[in-house]
Enzyme design. Structure first.
Site, PDB file in Angstrom:
ATOM      1  CG  ASP A 532      -0.232   0.080   2.618  1.00 49.81           C
ATOM      2  OD1 ASP A 532       0.432   0.580   2.951  1.00 49.81           O
ATOM      3  OD2 ASP A 532      -0.283  -1.237   3.165  1.00 49.81           O
ATOM      4  CD  GLU A 612      19.377 -24.274 -16.014  1.00 48.13           C
ATOM      5  OE1 GLU A 612      18.030 -24.399 -15.971  1.00 48.13           O
ATOM      6  OE2 GLU A 612      20.090 -24.891 -15.191  1.00 48.13           O
TER       7      GLU A 612
END
Ligand code: DGJ
Length: 729
Positions: A532, A612
């Site tokens: 928020d 990777e």
């Protein structure tokens, strides 16, 4: 002048919008308009029939067209003949519940008001003006000041309310919302963002119906389940057209948003602190300050509205050294090790991370007290030397020697019953005498309304930050709150505890972030359970969700993007099969999705193949190159993942010269044309080249016809295209 008062009308103008209120002969303040800028008084929109059955104020005499129950009141209250949802309600000292606010005076000031003890939008005198409208209930003496901050260039209006008891008797506030807003008709939709742990902020859009629709949280946190931000939009409003109004509450505790379509088809919306877990007694002379609401309106659709919120939150809410600067790419050990680690393990991850170019090693839960699982240790903020034999300082030195910065996890607001802290101070936890507390993740909540509790937390955390080279703090909070009882408060003030808790939290965060301005604070609450604008005042980024699955994340990040800027979204690449869903997505897809945020990794890099690892180091380099475009560029949602077969978004630099388009195609489809994606926000007259291609496209073609996406081979395949303006020879 952004604010003027003329002919009993307040005009609050921003670059593209007008907010208008009017005063009548009875001193009643109405809301007249919030929307497209006009030069007119909008009172003509309100024309009432005989409303004798709705009740008329005494002083209106025989004027049966005049009723509090139908007027578009600017700040509606209970007990004065208005039967709709109120913004404020009281219990007076005689037990009555009436509150009737009438106008007294106003003030206009340069700059933006502040709110004592609460986060608020900040702006200097050149950027904002403040309007204060003073109202009063003549009988009780309760004075109410409506505050408006107008940020003209941002198309933002903030609101907050101050209650002051100028009477002689105590007054109990039972509802003190931060705003009330009226619309003259009900043909609107509303949008809100619901969810759960690991699936936050799922966008839902519904037509308004007659009666009350409501969202909120009674959990003591803004919550995973609902986000304290709501959009009202015209029924035909799209990403690119139509009027919409967004309201975001800058508050991290329980909240309530209600929208009512009344008997006259008018709309009222109220937003503020959750009244079910709130009441507050004002003794003579005392004040109560509500949290702030950030309001913004767009007449060009939802994307523009989101961009306005992104800009105000990034530039006028977030603070500190990291507000606008590049964020470190981090590696977090949580999903790599959970509680099972020692110094050697952490260093092995850090070493691999440093070789791949990652900046910051974050040591998550489990480094302190007796914390081998989630049953114990919270509250004991001293290093667990069984795991970290040489102590924290030695580990940090070794991490720093690898060329990496170091960050640490805390969950300051909690306590485990199996902890030294709880054994020493059982009364520091929220517990109702005579009742067993509700445990959640085996833990209890500390009473942050207490000064001694906050002092302990401040000392524990600040000592660690002072004595060690810690450059990042993850501030976690892993449960909803109940058992609201403080051993410290008198009986009649227990109902103030949920708000006092949040005031205590903000005080602690303010103290720590002020003392350590160069530490990057990342908020977290079981992922995004407290995402928020209040937390963003202290923490410029928040861990968006404990769901790190790239596919699911596209939905979570889509919903999050309606209000919150990309720089605030903590987002990591994790291992596959994904720990939350079991889904396998490629490292490329995981990278693309996590890059639409503040980027990092959360897996054991040592377990990756050489290929990777190479991909990871390329991703880190790529993110570094793109980060400022991602964080400072305008964000466009290019698809609706709930309706389209893909998630797509883009970042366009302010001067429209650079464009990064990213997305994920959910499902491969054989034997079809390539997917077409229409871009937005480009310079229609300019020409662009897609990196790696020779062909040049006009901005207008890219926006009207779109680009062709690469064919997806497999499900959940990501794409990324970088476009640059072709410079004229
Ligand atoms: C919840 C957070 O969201 C996770 O990232 C992790 O920090 C755990 N808590 C640790 O307990």
């Amino acid at each position: 002048m952004a604010i003027r008062f003329e002919g009993n009308i307040f005009h609050l103008t921003t670059d593209h919008t007008l907010y208008q209120m009017g005063l009548d002969a009875f001193g009643v303040l109405y809301h007249l308009w919030y929307g497209e800028k006009t030069e007119c008084s909008m009172c003509y929109l309100y024309h009432y029939p005989d409303v004798g059955f709705s009740g008329n104020p005494y002083e209106a005499g025989k004027l049966r067209t005049y009723s509090m129950d139908t007027l578009p009141l600017e700040y509606a209250t209970e007990g004065n003949g208005d039967y709709r949802i109120p913004a404020a309600a009281v219990v007076n000292s005689d037990g009555s519940c009436a509150l009737d606010l009438r106008y007294e005076s106003y003030e206009i000031r340069e700059g933006k008001y502040e709110i004592p003890g609460l986060p608020a939008v900040y702006a200097d005198e050149a950027q904002a003006q403040t309007l204060e409208i003073h109202m009063r209930d003549a009988v009780s003496g309760l004075a109410v000041t409506l505050k408006y901050g107008v940020l003209e260039a941002d198309d933002v209006i903030t609101r907050s309310v101050v209650f002051e008891n100028r009477g002689e008797q105590p007054i109990r506030l039972t509802r003190a919302h931060s705003m009330c807003l009226a619309l003259p008709d009900g043909a609107w939709d509303w949008m809100h963002f619901h969810g759960r742990h690991t699936m936050e902020r799922q966008m839902e859009r519904r037509e308004l119906f007659h009666g009350i629709q409501q969202i909120g949280s009674t959990r003591g946190t803004s919550s995973h389940q609902q986000n304290p931000a709501v959009i009202l939009c015209e029924r035909d409003c799209t990403e690119t057209s139509g009027c919409c109004i967004g309201a975001a509450l800058m508050y991290s505790g329980g909240f309530q948003a209600q929208i009512e379509v009344d008997q006259m088809e008018q709309v009222r919306m109220v937003l503020g602190i959750d009244p079910e877990t709130f009441s507050w007694t004002l003794a003579q002379g005392e004040c109560f300050y509500t949290p702030e609401v950030i309001l913004s309106c767009s007449t060009q659709g939802l994307t523009k509205l989101s961009q306005q919120f992104h800009s105000v939150i990034r530039n006028h809410v977030c603070r500190g050294s990291y507000q606008l600067s590049a964020r470190p790419v981090l590696i977090n050990n949580w999903e790599a090790t959970y509680f099972d680690f020692d110094e050697e393990k952490i260093l092995s991850i850090a070493k691999q991370a440093s070789e791949l170019g990652i900046d910051l090693m974050v040591l998550d839960d489990g480094w302190f007290g007796k914390r081998d699982n989630d049953c114990s240790g919270l509250g004991d903020w001293t290093v667990n030397e069984q795991k970290l034999k040489g102590g924290l300082g030695a580990l940090i030195e070794k991490v720093n020697a690898l060329g990496m910065r170091f960050g640490l996890w805390f969950e300051p607001e909690m306590v485990s019953e199996d902890s030294d802290l709880y054994r020493a101070h059982p009364d520091w936890a929220l517990r109702i005498p005579g009742r067993n507390p509700v445990r959640s993740r085996y833990q209890l909540v500390l009473d942050l309304s207490r000064e001694d509790v906050r002092a302990y937390l401040y000392e524990s955390i600040s000592r660690l930050l002072r004595e060690n080279h810690i450059e990042y703090v993850k501030w976690d909070m892993n449960r909803s709150i109940c058992d609201w009882y403080s051993a410290f408060l008198p009986t009649e003030r227990q109902s103030e505890l949920p708000h006092r808790y949040i005031l205590g939290l903000y005080e602690l965060l303010e103290r720590l972030t002020t003392e350590f301005p160069d530490v990057l604070f990342e908020g977290c609450s079981g992922g995004g359970g407290r995402f928020d604008a209040g937390m963003l005042y202290y923490c410029p980024q928040i861990w968006c969700s404990d769901d790190t699955d790239a596919h699911e994340r596209t939905f979570i990040q889509y919903g999050t993007s309606f209000f919150y800027p990309v720089s605030t979204v903590g987002s990591h690449v994790s291992a596959v099969p994904n720990h939350q869903t079991g889904r396998i997505t490629s490292l490329e897809t995981r990278g693309t999705v996590a890059m639409a945020g503040s980027f990092g990794y959360e897996l054991d890099l040592n377990l990756l193949s050489e290929e990777e690892k190479h991909t990871v180091s390329e991703q880190v380099k790529h993110y570094r190159q793109m980060q400022m475009l991602i964080h400072d560029g305008r964000y466009f949602r290019l698809s609706d993942p709930c309706k389209d077969e893909m998630a797509a978004w883009s970042f366009v630099s302010e001067d429209q010269s650079q464009v990064l388009v990213q997305g994920v195609i959910y499902r491969a489809c054989p034997n079809t044309l390539r997917c077409r994606l229409r871009l937005r926000g480009l310079n229609a007259q300019a020409h662009y080249r897609i990196a790696g291609e020779k062909q040049v496209y006009s901005g207008s073609a890219l926006m009207a016809g779109g680009i062709l996406l690469p064919r997806a081979a497999g499900d959940d395949v990501s794409f990324e295209l970088y476009l640059e303006l072709v410079k004229k020879a």
